[in-house]
Design a protein around this motif. Structure first.
Motif, PDB file in Angstrom:
ATOM      1  N   ALA A   1     -13.245 -13.562   0.197  1.00 55.80           N
ATOM      2  CA  ALA A   1     -13.130 -12.746  -1.011  1.00 55.80           C
ATOM      3  C   ALA A   1     -13.287 -11.255  -0.698  1.00 55.80           C
ATOM      4  O   ALA A   1     -12.495 -10.422  -1.162  1.00 55.80           O
ATOM      5  CB  ALA A   1     -14.181 -13.183  -2.029  1.00 55.80           C
ATOM      6  N   VAL A   2     -14.281 -10.918   0.105  1.00 55.45           N
ATOM      7  CA  VAL A   2     -14.505  -9.513   0.448  1.00 55.45           C
ATOM      8  C   VAL A   2     -13.336  -8.962   1.247  1.00 55.45           C
ATOM      9  O   VAL A   2     -12.871  -7.835   1.018  1.00 55.45           O
ATOM     10  CB  VAL A   2     -15.829  -9.358   1.222  1.00 55.45           C
ATOM     11  CG1 VAL A   2     -15.986  -7.932   1.739  1.00 55.45           C
ATOM     12  CG2 VAL A   2     -17.006  -9.726   0.330  1.00 55.45           C
ATOM     13  N   SER A   3     -12.827  -9.746   2.202  1.00 53.13           N
ATOM     14  CA  SER A   3     -11.693  -9.293   3.017  1.00 53.13           C
ATOM     15  C   SER A   3     -10.459  -9.058   2.162  1.00 53.13           C
ATOM     16  O   SER A   3      -9.727  -8.079   2.367  1.00 53.13           O
ATOM     17  CB  SER A   3     -11.390 -10.329   4.115  1.00 53.13           C
ATOM     18  OG  SER A   3     -12.500 -10.507   4.967  1.00 53.13           O
ATOM     19  N   ALA A   4     -10.220  -9.945   1.201  1.00 54.19           N
ATOM     20  CA  ALA A   4      -9.062  -9.779   0.323  1.00 54.19           C
ATOM     21  C   ALA A   4      -9.179  -8.503  -0.504  1.00 54.19           C
ATOM     22  O   ALA A   4      -8.211  -7.751  -0.650  1.00 54.19           O
ATOM     23  CB  ALA A   4      -8.923 -10.998  -0.590  1.00 54.19           C
TER      24      ALA A   4
ATOM     25  N   ILE B   1      -7.232  -1.082   0.789  1.00 58.53           N
ATOM     26  CA  ILE B   1      -6.578  -0.320   1.856  1.00 58.53           C
ATOM     27  C   ILE B   1      -5.106  -0.091   1.533  1.00 58.53           C
ATOM     28  O   ILE B   1      -4.561   1.000   1.741  1.00 58.53           O
ATOM     29  CB  ILE B   1      -6.728  -1.063   3.199  1.00 58.53           C
ATOM     30  CG1 ILE B   1      -8.197  -1.062   3.641  1.00 58.53           C
ATOM     31  CG2 ILE B   1      -5.861  -0.423   4.282  1.00 58.53           C
ATOM     32  CD1 ILE B   1      -8.454  -1.913   4.875  1.00 58.53           C
ATOM     33  N   GLU B   2      -4.471  -1.109   0.984  1.00 63.84           N
ATOM     34  CA  GLU B   2      -3.045  -1.010   0.687  1.00 63.84           C
ATOM     35  C   GLU B   2      -2.764  -0.101  -0.502  1.00 63.84           C
ATOM     36  O   GLU B   2      -1.875   0.759  -0.449  1.00 63.84           O
ATOM     37  CB  GLU B   2      -2.484  -2.416   0.405  1.00 63.84           C
ATOM     38  CG  GLU B   2      -0.994  -2.450   0.166  1.00 63.84           C
ATOM     39  CD  GLU B   2      -0.178  -2.103   1.387  1.00 63.84           C
ATOM     40  OE1 GLU B   2       0.980  -1.673   1.229  1.00 63.84           O
ATOM     41  OE2 GLU B   2      -0.702  -2.273   2.515  1.00 63.84           O
ATOM     42  N   PHE B   3      -3.537  -0.262  -1.568  1.00 61.06           N
ATOM     43  CA  PHE B   3      -3.260   0.488  -2.791  1.00 61.06           C
ATOM     44  C   PHE B   3      -3.683   1.952  -2.700  1.00 61.06           C
ATOM     45  O   PHE B   3      -3.022   2.839  -3.225  1.00 61.06           O
ATOM     46  CB  PHE B   3      -3.957  -0.172  -3.988  1.00 61.06           C
ATOM     47  CG  PHE B   3      -3.306  -1.459  -4.400  1.00 61.06           C
ATOM     48  CD1 PHE B   3      -1.924  -1.576  -4.453  1.00 61.06           C
ATOM     49  CD2 PHE B   3      -4.069  -2.566  -4.741  1.00 61.06           C
ATOM     50  CE1 PHE B   3      -1.321  -2.767  -4.829  1.00 61.06           C
ATOM     51  CE2 PHE B   3      -3.482  -3.761  -5.127  1.00 61.06           C
ATOM     52  CZ  PHE B   3      -2.097  -3.852  -5.164  1.00 61.06           C
TER      53      PHE B   3
ATOM     54  N   PHE C   1      -8.570   2.506   7.334  1.00 55.39           N
ATOM     55  CA  PHE C   1      -9.541   1.524   7.814  1.00 55.39           C
ATOM     56  C   PHE C   1      -8.774   0.445   8.557  1.00 55.39           C
ATOM     57  O   PHE C   1      -7.879  -0.192   8.002  1.00 55.39           O
ATOM     58  CB  PHE C   1     -10.328   0.917   6.650  1.00 55.39           C
ATOM     59  CG  PHE C   1     -11.478   0.050   7.088  1.00 55.39           C
ATOM     60  CD1 PHE C   1     -12.678   0.619   7.469  1.00 55.39           C
ATOM     61  CD2 PHE C   1     -11.336  -1.328   7.126  1.00 55.39           C
ATOM     62  CE1 PHE C   1     -13.735  -0.179   7.875  1.00 55.39           C
ATOM     63  CE2 PHE C   1     -12.378  -2.126   7.531  1.00 55.39           C
ATOM     64  CZ  PHE C   1     -13.589  -1.547   7.902  1.00 55.39           C
ATOM     65  N   SER C   2      -9.134   0.233   9.821  1.00 57.78           N
ATOM     66  CA  SER C   2      -8.396  -0.706  10.664  1.00 57.78           C
ATOM     67  C   SER C   2      -8.754  -2.148  10.313  1.00 57.78           C
ATOM     68  O   SER C   2      -9.922  -2.471  10.047  1.00 57.78           O
ATOM     69  CB  SER C   2      -8.705  -0.436  12.140  1.00 57.78           C
ATOM     70  OG  SER C   2      -8.097  -1.404  12.956  1.00 57.78           O
ATOM     71  N   THR C   3      -7.739  -2.997  10.312  1.00 59.58           N
ATOM     72  CA  THR C   3      -7.993  -4.417  10.082  1.00 59.58           C
ATOM     73  C   THR C   3      -8.771  -5.034  11.244  1.00 59.58           C
ATOM     74  O   THR C   3      -9.483  -6.023  11.059  1.00 59.58           O
ATOM     75  CB  THR C   3      -6.666  -5.168   9.918  1.00 59.58           C
ATOM     76  OG1 THR C   3      -5.821  -4.912  11.054  1.00 59.58           O
ATOM     77  CG2 THR C   3      -5.946  -4.720   8.660  1.00 59.58           C
TER      78      THR C   3
END
Length: 209
Positions: free
Chosen positions: A162-165, A171-173, A178-180
């Motif tokens: 959940a946190v990663s999503a 990051i996208e919006f 921030f690097s994956t």
């Protein structure tokens, strides 16, 4: 007196190792030929063929190799094919599977590069690429859903998911820098800390008993 018929010589049998190598090459050649969008789009195809149909690897092995392939250098689909090929037929199997998945892309990209300037001038080609983008997104989404559906559900894994999503969407919006890779390292560190804490707690409980 009727003469006896000469015994027909037995047909030479194919070496099982050679058969496996050929099967690996043709299977991954087909995967590389009909899959667009890179390694993530290939994951659902590899899972369907290697796990569901041919039973070459288990789903847990597919999950593990996906994580390892994402964490190591090189395209994820090539790393997965190398692992599957090595498990089935050793070094030659790894080479056959890797060469099979790479060859179609190499040939297609080479041919397109020769006429790339004129390639995008054709409306048919441009519209086809737009359709491919949509299909690639669906393939990646399908691979993610399958992994989440078959993943062992624990409070820790669900929280990390959940946190990663949420972080990836942010990051996208918001175009955050921030690097994956950093996100993966943080998730690995959190899981390792929880594991060590549980082991320490079990050790103390065992000493008390």
């Amino acid at each position: 007196m009727i003469p006896k018929k000469a015994d027909t010589p037995p047909r030479p049998r194919k070496n099982p190792l050679q058969k496996n190598i050929l099967t690996l090459f043709l299977t991954f050649f087909k995967i590389g030929l009909f899959t667009f969008g890179g390694g993530y789009a290939m994951l659902s195809i590899i899972d369907n063929i290697c796990v569901e149909r041919k039973k070459w690897i288990t789903h847990d092995e597919m999950m593990n190799i996906t994580v390892i392939a994402e964490s190591t250098p090189g395209p994820i689909a090539i790393n997965c094919s190398t692992f599957v090929g090595y498990k089935q037929a050793g070094l030659w199997g790894a080479l056959a599977a890797t060469f099979g998945v790479v060859l179609p892309s190499f040939v297609i990209i080479y041919l397109i590069s020769m006429v790339f300037d004129n390639f995008l001038q054709f409306p048919v080609a441009v519209n086809a690429l737009r359709g491919v983008k949509i299909a690639v997104g669906l393939l990646i989404f399908s691979a993610a859903v399958n992994m989440m559906r078959k993943m062992k559900k624990t409070p820790l894994s669900s929280a990390i998911l959940a946190v990663s999503a949420v972080v990836m969407l942010a990051i996208e919006f918001f175009s955050l820098k921030f690097s994956t890779v950093s996100l993966m390292l943080i998730a690995a560190a959190v899981s390792l800390c929880v594991f060590l804490a549980e082991e320490l707690a079990h050790g103390k409980d065992g000493e008390r008993k």
